[in-house]
Design an enzyme around this catalytic site. Structure first.
Site, PDB file in Angstrom:
ATOM      1  N   CYS A  33       0.740  -0.988  -0.092  1.00  0.00           N
ATOM      2  CA  CYS A  33       0.035  -0.196  -0.030  1.00  0.00           C
ATOM      3  C   CYS A  33       0.912   1.340  -0.052  1.00  0.00           C
ATOM      4  CB  CYS A  33      -0.857   0.029   1.296  1.00  0.00           C
ATOM      5  SG  CYS A  33      -0.040  -0.080   2.896  1.00  0.00           S
ATOM      6  N   ASP A  35       2.405   2.582   2.497  1.00  0.00           N
ATOM      7  CA  ASP A  35       2.390   3.465   3.866  1.00  0.00           C
ATOM      8  C   ASP A  35       3.693   3.051   4.632  1.00  0.00           C
ATOM      9  OD1 ASP A  35      -0.077   4.127   2.982  1.00  0.00           O
ATOM     10  OD2 ASP A  35      -1.298   3.187   4.345  1.00  0.00           O
ATOM     11  N   CYS A  59      -2.658   5.379   5.643  1.00  0.00           N
ATOM     12  CA  CYS A  59      -4.045   5.797   5.580  1.00  0.00           C
ATOM     13  C   CYS A  59      -4.678   6.212   6.877  1.00  0.00           C
ATOM     14  CB  CYS A  59      -4.884   4.487   5.264  1.00  0.00           C
ATOM     15  SG  CYS A  59      -4.492   3.115   6.362  1.00  0.00           S
ATOM     16  N   CYS A 103      -3.017  -2.633   8.741  1.00  0.00           N
ATOM     17  CA  CYS A 103      -2.357  -1.205   9.008  1.00  0.00           C
ATOM     18  C   CYS A 103      -2.110  -1.308  10.425  1.00  0.00           C
ATOM     19  CB  CYS A 103      -3.658  -0.382   8.816  1.00  0.00           C
ATOM     20  SG  CYS A 103      -4.591  -0.609   7.242  1.00  0.00           S
TER      21      CYS A 103
HETATM   22 FE1  FES Z   1      -1.483   0.531   4.070  1.00  0.00          FE
HETATM   23 FE2  FES Z   1      -3.464   1.303   6.096  1.00  0.00          FE
HETATM   24  S1  FES Z   1      -3.548   0.816   3.782  1.00  0.00           S
HETATM   25  S2  FES Z   1      -1.289   1.029   6.218  1.00  0.00           S
END
Ligand code: FES
Length: 147
Positions: A33, A35, A59, A103
């Site tokens: 993702c 992140d 996110c 997450c």
């Molecule tokens: Fe990647 Fe939440 S979508 S940490």
């Protein structure tokens, strides 16, 4: 979809920022993702976490879990901080939707990475702590693959 606590920690995240000369810093990411989460720990001579701050490029669920995770480890001993798993963080937030469970893994791994950094700097071993992964996606379970 999100609990009130998740929304509260997303809208008013606690402990955002950096700690200068932190005792330990851990950065982890999820390549899937994109992140990234960084946790800073200030640990005193007795092994108590005096302060904890975070920076998350991610996110809303990642922001909320980082915020809750910092609240949960503040004032705790290293051993107690090791109990702050992603499940503990999710419980404290009254749950996360299944698609957002990964997450909360970032928060657990970022705390572990910061403790690992602290242990390395101080030449100590922390029971139950192994070298953190820099990309948590490597360790994700198959059931989380489909999002
Ligand atoms: Fe990647 Fe939440 S979508 S940490």
């Amino acid at each position: 979809m999100y609990s009130e606590k998740v929304m509260d920690h997303f809208n008013n995240p606690r402990n955002v920022g950096e700690i200068e000369n932190a005792s330990g810093v851990g950065t982890v990411g999820n390549a899937k993702c994109g992140d990234i989460m960084r946790i800073y720990l200030d640990i005193d001579d007795k092994g108590i976490i005096r302060d904890c701050k975070f920076k998350t490029f991610g996110c809303g669920a990642a922001v909320a879990t980082s915020s809750m995770a910092t609240e949960l480890v503040k004032g705790k001993s290293i051993e107690e901080a090791m109990q702050v798993t992603n499940k503990a963080v999710m419980e404290a937030l009254d749950g996360l939707p299944p698609v957002k469970v990964h997450c909360s893994l970032l928060a657990e791994e970022a705390i572990h990475a910061a403790l690992w950094d602290y242990a390395e700097k101080n030449h100590i071993t922390i029971a139950g702590l192994s070298k953190p992964k820099s990309d948590i996606h490597e360790g994700e379970e198959a059931e989380e693959e489909e999002y």
